[in-house]
Each structure stands twice: as structure tokens, then as C-alpha cells.
Scaffold this motif. Structure first.
Motif, PDB file in Angstrom:
ATOM      1  N   LYS A 106       0.832  -1.207   0.000  1.00 28.12           N
ATOM      2  CA  LYS A 106       0.000   0.000   0.000  1.00 28.12           C
ATOM      3  C   LYS A 106       0.867   1.256   0.000  1.00 28.12           C
ATOM      4  O   LYS A 106       0.484   2.273  -0.599  1.00 28.12           O
ATOM      5  N   CYS A 107       2.035   1.207   0.631  1.00 31.83           N
ATOM      6  CA  CYS A 107       2.910   2.386   0.657  1.00 31.83           C
ATOM      7  C   CYS A 107       3.485   2.664  -0.724  1.00 31.83           C
ATOM      8  O   CYS A 107       3.607   3.823  -1.134  1.00 31.83           O
ATOM      9  N   VAL A 108       3.854   1.606  -1.458  1.00 31.11           N
ATOM     10  CA  VAL A 108       4.355   1.803  -2.823  1.00 31.11           C
ATOM     11  C   VAL A 108       3.259   2.397  -3.699  1.00 31.11           C
ATOM     12  O   VAL A 108       3.511   3.307  -4.511  1.00 31.11           O
ATOM     13  N   ARG A 109       2.041   1.901  -3.534  1.00 29.68           N
ATOM     14  CA  ARG A 109       0.934   2.410  -4.343  1.00 29.68           C
ATOM     15  C   ARG A 109       0.664   3.883  -4.036  1.00 29.68           C
ATOM     16  O   ARG A 109       0.473   4.696  -4.942  1.00 29.68           O
ATOM     17  N   GLU A 110       0.674   4.242  -2.765  1.00 28.64           N
ATOM     18  CA  GLU A 110       0.455   5.644  -2.394  1.00 28.64           C
ATOM     19  C   GLU A 110       1.603   6.523  -2.872  1.00 28.64           C
ATOM     20  O   GLU A 110       1.401   7.661  -3.285  1.00 28.64           O
ATOM     21  N   LEU A 111       2.819   5.990  -2.820  1.00 25.60           N
ATOM     22  CA  LEU A 111       3.970   6.751  -3.284  1.00 25.60           C
ATOM     23  C   LEU A 111       3.879   7.017  -4.777  1.00 25.60           C
ATOM     24  O   LEU A 111       4.200   8.112  -5.253  1.00 25.60           O
ATOM     25  N   LEU A 112       3.424   6.035  -5.527  1.00 24.28           N
ATOM     26  CA  LEU A 112       3.239   6.231  -6.965  1.00 24.28           C
ATOM     27  C   LEU A 112       2.154   7.266  -7.238  1.00 24.28           C
ATOM     28  O   LEU A 112       2.286   8.102  -8.143  1.00 24.28           O
ATOM     29  N   LEU A 165       1.227   9.774  -5.266  1.00 25.02           N
ATOM     30  CA  LEU A 165       1.763  11.095  -4.936  1.00 25.02           C
ATOM     31  C   LEU A 165       2.707  11.577  -6.009  1.00 25.02           C
ATOM     32  O   LEU A 165       2.695  12.744  -6.402  1.00 25.02           O
ATOM     33  N   ASN A 166       3.551  10.671  -6.497  1.00 29.11           N
ATOM     34  CA  ASN A 166       4.482  11.040  -7.558  1.00 29.11           C
ATOM     35  C   ASN A 166       3.732  11.428  -8.824  1.00 29.11           C
ATOM     36  O   ASN A 166       4.134  12.316  -9.563  1.00 29.11           O
ATOM     37  N   HIS A 167       2.610  10.753  -9.087  1.00 26.75           N
ATOM     38  CA  HIS A 167       1.811  11.067 -10.274  1.00 26.75           C
ATOM     39  C   HIS A 167       1.226  12.475 -10.165  1.00 26.75           C
ATOM     40  O   HIS A 167       1.220  13.234 -11.127  1.00 26.75           O
ATOM     41  N   GLU A 168       0.743  12.827  -8.972  1.00 23.03           N
ATOM     42  CA  GLU A 168       0.192  14.166  -8.790  1.00 23.03           C
ATOM     43  C   GLU A 168       1.270  15.215  -8.940  1.00 23.03           C
ATOM     44  O   GLU A 168       1.056  16.270  -9.528  1.00 23.03           O
ATOM     45  N   ASP A 169       2.470  14.943  -8.422  1.00 17.43           N
ATOM     46  CA  ASP A 169       3.562  15.916  -8.525  1.00 17.43           C
ATOM     47  C   ASP A 169       4.020  16.096  -9.955  1.00 17.43           C
ATOM     48  O   ASP A 169       4.587  17.116 -10.311  1.00 17.43           O
ATOM     49  N   SER A 186      -5.902  14.078  -0.382  1.00 16.09           N
ATOM     50  CA  SER A 186      -7.147  14.652   0.103  1.00 16.09           C
ATOM     51  C   SER A 186      -7.544  14.105   1.462  1.00 16.09           C
ATOM     52  O   SER A 186      -8.560  14.478   2.000  1.00 16.09           O
ATOM     53  N   ARG A 187      -6.718  13.207   2.003  1.00 13.85           N
ATOM     54  CA  ARG A 187      -7.048  12.657   3.311  1.00 13.85           C
ATOM     55  C   ARG A 187      -6.483  13.533   4.426  1.00 13.85           C
ATOM     56  O   ARG A 187      -5.732  14.466   4.192  1.00 13.85           O
ATOM     57  N   VAL A 188      -6.826  13.168   5.666  1.00 13.86           N
ATOM     58  CA  VAL A 188      -6.262  13.881   6.807  1.00 13.86           C
ATOM     59  C   VAL A 188      -4.775  13.556   6.895  1.00 13.86           C
ATOM     60  O   VAL A 188      -4.383  12.392   6.835  1.00 13.86           O
ATOM     61  N   PRO A 189      -3.902  14.573   7.027  1.00 15.07           N
ATOM     62  CA  PRO A 189      -2.462  14.297   7.047  1.00 15.07           C
ATOM     63  C   PRO A 189      -2.096  13.407   8.212  1.00 15.07           C
ATOM     64  O   PRO A 189      -2.657  13.493   9.297  1.00 15.07           O
ATOM     65  N   SER A 190      -1.125  12.546   7.960  1.00 12.26           N
ATOM     66  CA  SER A 190      -0.599  11.662   8.984  1.00 12.26           C
ATOM     67  C   SER A 190       0.914  11.653   8.876  1.00 12.26           C
ATOM     68  O   SER A 190       1.464  12.081   7.865  1.00 12.26           O
ATOM     69  N   PRO A 191       1.626  11.160   9.940  1.00 16.03           N
ATOM     70  CA  PRO A 191       3.091  11.125   9.843  1.00 16.03           C
ATOM     71  C   PRO A 191       3.596  10.352   8.646  1.00 16.03           C
ATOM     72  O   PRO A 191       4.560  10.749   8.000  1.00 16.03           O
ATOM     73  N   SER A 192       2.928   9.213   8.310  1.00 15.60           N
ATOM     74  CA  SER A 192       3.399   8.446   7.157  1.00 15.60           C
ATOM     75  C   SER A 192       3.184   9.209   5.863  1.00 15.60           C
ATOM     76  O   SER A 192       4.019   9.181   4.958  1.00 15.60           O
ATOM     77  N   MET A 193       2.041   9.925   5.742  1.00 16.01           N
ATOM     78  CA  MET A 193       1.792  10.698   4.533  1.00 16.01           C
ATOM     79  C   MET A 193       2.757  11.859   4.428  1.00 16.01           C
ATOM     80  O   MET A 193       3.204  12.224   3.341  1.00 16.01           O
ATOM     81  N   GLU A 194       3.086  12.493   5.568  1.00 15.79           N
ATOM     82  CA  GLU A 194       4.078  13.569   5.525  1.00 15.79           C
ATOM     83  C   GLU A 194       5.422  13.032   5.071  1.00 15.79           C
ATOM     84  O   GLU A 194       6.137  13.690   4.306  1.00 15.79           O
ATOM     85  N   ARG A 195       5.782  11.826   5.514  1.00 10.26           N
ATOM     86  CA  ARG A 195       7.051  11.238   5.068  1.00 10.26           C
ATOM     87  C   ARG A 195       6.999  10.929   3.573  1.00 10.26           C
ATOM     88  O   ARG A 195       7.979  11.135   2.850  1.00 10.26           O
ATOM     89  N   LEU A 196       5.848  10.461   3.103  1.00  9.86           N
ATOM     90  CA  LEU A 196       5.698  10.235   1.666  1.00  9.86           C
ATOM     91  C   LEU A 196       5.885  11.531   0.898  1.00  9.86           C
ATOM     92  O   LEU A 196       6.557  11.572  -0.140  1.00  9.86           O
ATOM     93  N   ASP A 197       5.297  12.622   1.405  1.00  9.14           N
ATOM     94  CA  ASP A 197       5.445  13.909   0.725  1.00  9.14           C
ATOM     95  C   ASP A 197       6.898  14.327   0.676  1.00  9.14           C
ATOM     96  O   ASP A 197       7.388  14.815  -0.340  1.00  9.14           O
ATOM     97  N   ARG A 229       2.708   8.779 -17.509  1.00  6.45           N
ATOM     98  CA  ARG A 229       2.609   7.655 -16.593  1.00  6.45           C
ATOM     99  C   ARG A 229       3.883   7.603 -15.762  1.00  6.45           C
ATOM    100  O   ARG A 229       4.960   7.337 -16.284  1.00  6.45           O
ATOM    101  N   VAL A 230       3.742   7.862 -14.468  1.00  6.40           N
ATOM    102  CA  VAL A 230       4.901   7.930 -13.586  1.00  6.40           C
ATOM    103  C   VAL A 230       5.233   6.534 -13.086  1.00  6.40           C
ATOM    104  O   VAL A 230       4.390   5.858 -12.500  1.00  6.40           O
ATOM    105  N   THR A 231       6.435   6.076 -13.319  1.00  5.56           N
ATOM    106  CA  THR A 231       6.871   4.753 -12.872  1.00  5.56           C
ATOM    107  C   THR A 231       8.120   4.843 -12.023  1.00  5.56           C
ATOM    108  O   THR A 231       8.728   3.832 -11.727  1.00  5.56           O
ATOM    109  N   THR A 232       8.526   6.036 -11.614  1.00  7.83           N
ATOM    110  CA  THR A 232       9.742   6.220 -10.821  1.00  7.83           C
ATOM    111  C   THR A 232       9.362   6.699  -9.433  1.00  7.83           C
ATOM    112  O   THR A 232       8.587   7.641  -9.283  1.00  7.83           O
ATOM    113  N   ILE A 233       9.892   6.013  -8.415  1.00  6.36           N
ATOM    114  CA  ILE A 233       9.629   6.396  -7.025  1.00  6.36           C
ATOM    115  C   ILE A 233      10.956   6.453  -6.287  1.00  6.36           C
ATOM    116  O   ILE A 233      11.918   5.790  -6.664  1.00  6.36           O
ATOM    117  N   PRO A 234      11.039   7.256  -5.218  1.00  2.00           N
ATOM    118  CA  PRO A 234      12.257   7.277  -4.407  1.00  2.00           C
ATOM    119  C   PRO A 234      12.231   6.175  -3.365  1.00  2.00           C
ATOM    120  O   PRO A 234      11.228   5.983  -2.674  1.00  2.00           O
TER     121      PRO A 234
END
Length: 761
Positions: free
Chosen positions: A55-61, A63-67, A83-94, A125-130
Motif C-alpha cells: 500500500k505504501c508503494v501504491r500511495e507513493l506512486l 503522490l508522484n503522479h500528482e507531482d 485529500s485525506r487527513v495528514p498523517s506522519p506516514s503521509m508527511e514522510r511520503l510527501d 505515466r509515472v513509474t519512478t519512485i524514491p
């Protein structure tokens, strides 16, 4: 230690873990996802061998797509992670996405197209993640997450950890009815369900195929018995790619993305990796006393750090308290002086007011004088009026020349604390920064120098950098000329707030030295090690590849920016080869620059890929190019080309004459020096060209060409060292063009400074 002993040791280690001698709770930090900071859920193995939740890889992709649309946009699609409530994990993803976006913006300057663009799609189509572990950009390719393997081993360990954490909570049978549900005693890996004893016997009767199913203790972690290839979904993985460090199937090796990679059998990789892991674990266990000693030393260092930090904090407080006390004393003294001056001035002004009020009629001095005038006794009047007259005269004089008794301005008490404020702001607490290092691979020097450097990794930001350079002298200058100028004197650029700087107006054919240092809070780092660069013998000549004049689109592939060209073997090449008979060969495909030279000295540089089969580089006149382009010879005798390599000797006589072209041959990682003649010369390293072995040099990483049109001479250089490899006379009777000829597979890249076309000659 033998192989059998290694495997025995490994088995004993596993048994210790299973018996609980190594508590599984002690490895909790190894089971935490670096993004969500929770236990792994369906972990996937990235190509860099780090694991991340699915799920973290999917969310990271996502976020990268939106950026990729707008890095600064705050709006997002409904349901997206943003669009969700910010969380520590989402802030780290950002943070991960932002850092990857910055790295890609710095690393992709000059690129035209996005590597993740999909045909027929309006959005990329974004396929690159950090990677959150090593912070490198990971390209997942066209298949995205489906290309990643699930880390079943890690998943099993996490499941055992969960069971140990909830030892009091039993796994219940999935078959029993809810009201009569029994505790499970077995789990079938084929059915992917847990059973109590009665349900297991009922659903796996003896003598049926289900009786052969694999069963284990109660678990909720079911993994497939065979690992399938994510690229070829119907194939089992049976090999291990040593280049990509991942399991592959036989189709990946035959014609897939691992066709040219070194692979080994899965059993061999299993044995090797298991032996390595066993030896590593055995080594760590054997060094347990050493580890405990080092832990003790680290605990002591932690205590010392805590004590020294508190001591430094107390001392800093004391220093600042003394500063505060000094400032408070000066403040009190100044306020006291201001108050005294104010009271004194007010008294003077009030006295003056009273004096002037006495000049008014029927009040004060005037009223008293009016009463004295009523005196009729002459002697008494004279006795009183003399002194009164003196006072009236003083009042009259003060009225004529009015001056306030005090100045209401307090300018003498206005403080200028700008210097003190600057000193306070410049108080340094971070120490001297480490020196940066000049990056030779990214720095380029022509008649302008682009110097790049890497900043120190002490994680403390610097305010700016200062680049300094000096001229060490040029071979074309006499000693008298050198003494009269600033040879050896360091000159500094303006403050640089990045990791590169451009120095202009450099002299040609001159050796320069460069160094750089950082500044933080007015404290300068030591200088970086000096690096030297040799400027080319002439100003840089800017051009791009010409995609019109004689360009063969069938066999040459030109980039959109026209800064690199690649030769590919297509159908036209095969048809030409079909006509080739003994003693003949297929001709070169030529491409030239889009700008010609008709006067002056000019220099350009480029790179030839080491795998290139045959590439010729040099210059050619417009008349010769017309002959090549309008009279092609698909098959011709080797004797036609003077530099054909045919050893008949007939071309040597013709090559003595000045030709309207000169081409140097490169290929297969080598550079071939033509046979010397009276009008040509070579470097001292290859002075003897009678021996064919001396005519073959390793191909330089960068090659430079200098054309002196007025002198009718062309020079070939190693662009990194500016060593002249070869020079010869050339007939400059017309407009001369940079020329390149390619045969077979090959690729040529023009230098970025050459393609910028910023200079005018």
C-alpha cells in the motif's frame, strides 16, 4: 569451516530462534516499514533490495503522479492520498516525493521527453519512485508494481512476530460454525485455510488428493508454493540474475530484459546465498562478546554526550546571562541619564514659562511695576525703581532675542547598534565547514569554464561558496609576456549560492587551476584540492547535427535535440550487404553539422560510445560532401577510400596531397592514427607509425577537433587532457563542415556547451 559445518551451524541458529533463545520481539525494528512506520503488510522487494509495504508503494506512486502535473498545486483528485487527513506516514511520503522531484529536476536538465510517457495518453505515466531506504530513484518500468516480488520470507517472519505478540489470542477454525467455532490446530497451504482436528479430517480424507496437501501449524500467512515470474505470469522462476539480483524465469533469459545478464541456477544461488548468510550470522554470534563490549562503550559515550551537552548548555546560558547582565546595566545607566536630562530640561523650560508669564499685564513683573509707578514719594520711588528697571530691561532684551532654555531633542541618546547586531548575528556555533570537492566528471572548460562541485556531507547548510582560479601559463606565450601579466594570481568570483559557477573570458590554449571553499556564518572552510584544466586552442564552435543535408533516416537515428546520432542496422543495411561480394564493403552513412566554417580557428568536442563498431570524425568541404551525398557507392573497392585500411600502398601516394577532407577512424574502443606523411604529424607517444601497433590508441572518453581555416590545418585532441593526437594539412578551399561517418552500430554525442550555440564568431 566446511560446507556441511556451515549448514549445521545455520540450522542450529534457526533452531535457537524457534526455541525462543533469540526472542523474536528483539527484531521488531527490522519488521517496520520505513514509510508508514508500522509492521510490514504484504511487503514488496524493490530493485535496490529494500522492502516496502504494497500500500505504501501504491500511495507513493499516486503522490508522484500528482507531482508530475504540478509540484506546487494544492488541489488533488477526490480519494487521492493528498485529500485525506495528514498523517506522519503521509508527511514522510510527501518529503520523499519532494526530494525525488528536486533530484530529477537537477539531474534531467536539457531532457525533452518524459521517460514515463504513455502513447495515446494525455498525462504522463509515472513509474519512478524514491526508495525510502537508500533514497535512490527506482524505475519500476512499464508494468509498475506488478514487476515487484512479494517478500514472502519477511512476510512469514512478520506473521510469527504477530503471533508471538498476540500469543493469548488463538487462531480459530475457518470451517466451524460461528457458535461452535473451535481453535485451529493446522493450516493448509494449498487450501489457504485453518482447521481444527475434526474439520481437517473431514476436508482432507485419507486416500484423496487433498490428503497430499501441505499443512503447517496455525497461521494466517498463506503464500504460494511456487514463486511465479511477474513478467511472464505462467512461468516459474528457476534462475537468479546476478546483475539485477532477483529471481527470473527462462523466458527472461532467452529474450526478455535479462537476455545479456549473467544468471545462475536457483539451486546454486540458494546454496551460495545461504552459505554467505550462515557465515555472516556465525561471525556475528562468535563476536557477541565484542558486540557487548562495543555496546557498553556506546552506552558510556551516550552518557558522556548527555553530560557534555548539559555542560555546554549551562556554559552557554552563563555566557548569555553575562551578556544580558551587561546589557541590562548599560540599559539602566542610559535610562537614568535620559531621566536626569529630561528633568533638568523641564525645570529650565518651566522656569522660563513662569518668567514670561510675569511679562503679562496685571501679573508678575509688569503688575508689580504698575504698582510701583503709583508711588508719589520721590525718594521711595527712586529707591525701588532702580532695581525694577534693571529687571524690566532684562525681560525686554530676552523678549527681543527669544531662546528656549532647553533643547527638546534627545539625539545624543540615540544608539547605533548596527555593528553590535551584526556581531551578534555572526556569532558562529556550527564550527568550520568542510571543504567542497570539485567534480571533474561534470566540469567543462572551453573559452568559458563551467566548474561543478559537491558540497560537504556534514548536514549543515552553508551560506555561499567562493570559486577562485588562476592562470598557470600557456605554451604559446613567451616568458616576457608571462611576467607582465597576472600569471599565478588567484582571482575570485562573486558569491555562489549553488553547486556550480561559470567563469568567462578564458584565454585559449592555457592551463588554469581552480579551487573552491564554503562559507558559513563568516567562517570559511579550507580550500578544496586544486584541479587544473587546459583550455582548447580556439574558441568553442557551436552547432547541431544537420537533419537535412545527406541525412539517412533509414540507418541513422537522430535525437529530437539533434545533439546525438546513432547508427542502427536496418533492412537497408541488409539489402546492401546482400550485394556485397568478396573484396567489397558497405559505405559509411555521413552526417554533418548545421553550421559551416569559412574563416578563423574553431574547436568542438564530442563523445563516441565505446561499443561503436566504426565511426569516422573530422572535417569536409562542401564540394566533397556533395560528391559523397549525390554519388553514393553502396559497394566499392577498398582502394577508393584513401584511408580504407587496405595495405596495397596505392593510397599512400595520394594521401600525401592536401585533400578537402580529413577523417580520423575510431571503433571498438580504439583510435586509429593514419600513416604519417610529410604534411601530418602525431603526438610523441605515437611518433613511430610505421609499426601498425603504434597506430592504435585507446579511445579517449572525449575527443576534440580544432580547425585552423586560415592555416589550412586540422588537429585532433584528447579533450580531457588537451593532448594533440594527430594533425595534418587540409584543403580549405570552400566552406568546411564538421563531418561524422558511421557504419554498423555506433553513437556520437555532442558536448552540451557545443550544442548551446551561445557564442558568435
Amino acid at each position: 569451516m566446511s560446507d556441511s559445518e556451515d549448514m549445521t551451524e545455520f540450522a542450529s541458529i534457526v533452531e535457537r530462534i524457534e526455541r525462543g533463545e533469540v526472542p523474536i520481539k528483539n527484531i521488531e525494528r527490522e519488521l517496520i516499514c520505513p514509510i508508514c512506520k508500522e509492521l510490514f503488510t504484504h511487503p514488496l522487494i524493490l530493485p535496490c533490495q529494500h522492502s516496502v509495504c504494497h500500500k505504501c508503494v501504491r500511495e507513493l506512486l499516486m503522490l508522484n503522479h500528482e507531482d508530475s502535473f504540478d509540484a506546487g498545486s494544492e488541489c488533488s483528485l477526490p480519494g487521492s492520498p493528498r485529500s485525506r487527513v495528514p498523517s506522519p506516514s503521509m508527511e514522510r511520503l510527501d518529503r520523499l516525493v519532494r526530494s525525488a522531484t528536486v533530484r530529477r529536476s537537477f539531474g534531467s536538465r536539457g531532457s525533452i521527453s518524459s521517460p514515463g510517457w504513455r502513447r495515446g495518453s494525455v498525462t504522463p505515466r509515472v513509474t519512478t519512485i524514491p526508495c525510502p531506504g537508500c533514497h535512490h530513484d527506482i524505475d519500476l518500468g512499464e508494468r509498475g508494481i506488478s514487476m515487484l516480488f512479494r517478500n514472502f520470507t519477511l512476510e512469514s517472519i512478520v506473521e510469527r512476530y504477530r503471533q508471538a505478540a498476540r500469543a493469548a489470542v488463538a487462531i480459530m477454525c475457518n470451517i466451524c460454525k460461528p457458535l461452535q467455532q473451535q481453535e485451529a490446530t493446522k493450516s493448509c497451504m494449498d487450501c489457504k485455510a485453518s482447521y481444527c482436528n475434526e474439520c481437517f479430517k473431514l476436508h482432507h480424507p485419507w486416500g484423496t488428493p487433498k490428503a497430499q496437501h501441505e499443512y503447517v501449524g496455525p497461521t494466517t500467512n498463506f503464500r504460494p508454493k511456487v514463486l511465479m515470474c511477474p513478467e511472464h505470469e505462467m512461468e516459474k522462476v528457476n534462475m537468479y540474475c546476478e546483475v539485477c539480483r532477483r529471481p527470473v524465469c527462462h523466458l527472461c533469459k532467452l529474450g526478455g530484459s535479462h537476455a545479456n545478464h549473467k544468471v545462475t541456477s536457483m539451486s546454486s544461488a540458494y546454496k551460495i546465498l545461504k552459505e554467505k548468510l550462515a557465515k555472516s550470522i556465525h561471525y556475528l554470534i562468535s563476536k557477541e562478546d565484542q558486540v557487548r563490549t562495543q555496546i557498553t562503550e556506546l552506552d558510556v559515550l551516550i552518557d558522556q554526550t548527555e553530560e557534555n551537552g548539559q555542560l555546554a548548555e549551562r556554559r552557554a546560558n552563563e555566557h548569555f546571562e553575562r551578556l544580558f547582565e551587561t546589557l541590562q546595566e548599560r540599559k539602566s545607566e542610559m535610562l537614568r541619564s535620559i531621566e536626569q536630562s529630561r528633568n533638568r530640561r523641564l525645570n529650565h523650560l518651566k522656569s522660563q514659562v513662569e518668567e514670561y508669564q510675569g511679562m503679562l499685564e496685571n501679573s508678575g513683573l509688569v503688575g508689580y511695576a504698575q504698582e510701583v509707578l503709583k508711588e508719589t514719594d520721590q525718594s521711595c520711588f527712586v529707591q525701588t525703581a532702580k532695581q525694577l528697571h534693571i529687571r524690566i530691561q532684562k525681560a525686554t532684551e530676552s523678549l527681543r532675542t527669544f531662546h528656549p532654555a532647553a533643547d527638546p531633542c534627545f539625539d545624543e541618546f540615540v544608539l547605533d547598534t548596527s555593528k553590535e547586531e551584526t556581531l551578534l548575528k555572526e556569532m558562529c556555533f556550527g564550527g568550520v565547514p568542510d571543504p567542497p570537492l570539485i567534480d571533474l566528471s561534470r566540469s567543462r572548460v572551453y573559452n568559458e569554464a563551467t566548474i561543478c562541485w559537491r558540497l560537504s556531507e556534514d548536514h549543515l547548510p552553508t551560506d555561499h561558496q567562493i570559486l577562485e582560479y588562476r592562470r598557470l601559463g600557456g605554451p604559446s606565450r613567451s616568458p616576457s609576456q608571462e611576467d607582465g601579466e597576472d600569471t599565478g594570481v588567484w582571482r575570485a568570483t562573486d558569491r555562489v549560492f549553488g553547486a556550480s559557477a561559470v567563469v568567462g573570458d578564458l584565454e585559449p590554449d592555457t592551463l588554469y587551476s581552480f579551487r573552491v571553499r564554503s562559507c558559513r556564518n563568516t567562517m570559511y572552510s579550507p580550500y578544496s584540492p586544486e584541479v587544473t584544466f587546459h583550455t582548447p586552442p580556439a574558441p568553442a564552435f557551436g552547432f547541431l547535427f544537420n537533419d537535412k543535408c545527406g541525412f539517412s533516416a533509414e540507418r541513422l537515428v537522430l535525437s529530437k535535440r539533434r545533439d546525438n546520432v546513432e547508427s542502427v542496422a536496418g533492412m537497408a543495411f541488409l539489402l546492401g550487404a546482400d550485394r556485397v561480394q568478396t573484396g567489397s564493403y558497405v559505405s559509411l552513412d555521413y552526417i554533418i553539422g548545421d553550421t559551416g566554417i569559412s574563416q578563423g580557428r574553431h574547436y568542438w568536442a564530442f563523445r563516441v560510445e565505446p561499443h561503436s563498431y566504426l565511426v569516422k570524425v573530422g572535417v569536409a568541404s562542401d564540394s566533397k560532401l556533395l560528391e559523397w551525398f549525390h554519388h553514393p557507392r553502396d559497394t566499392s573497392s577498398p582502394r577508393y577510400d584513401h584511408d580504407s585500411g587496405h595495405d596495397s600502398g596505392s593510397e599512400d601516394t595520394c594521401y600525401e596531397l592536401s585533400q578537402p577532407f580529413t577523417l580520423l577512424t575510431l571503433g571498438m574502443g580504439k583510435l586509429f592514427i593514419p600513416k604519417s606523411s610529410s604534411s601530418s604529424s602525431v603526438s610523441s607517444a605515437t611518433a613511430s607509425t610505421s609499426d601498425p601497433g603504434n597506430r592504435v590508441l585507446p579511445m579517449p572518453q572525449r575527443i576534440g577537433v580544432c580547425l585552423d581555416y586560415d592555416a589550412g590545418r586540422v588537429y585532433f585532441y584528447d579533450a580531457d587532457t588537451m593532448r594533440c593526437l594527430y594533425e595534418r594539412q587540409v584543403d580549405c578551399s570552400g566552406v568546411m563542415y564538421p563531418a561524422f561517418g558511421l557504419m554498423g552500430s555506433g553513437k556520437v554525442h555532442l558536448e552540451e556547451f557545443i550544442t548551446a550555440k551561445r557564442l558568435t564568431f
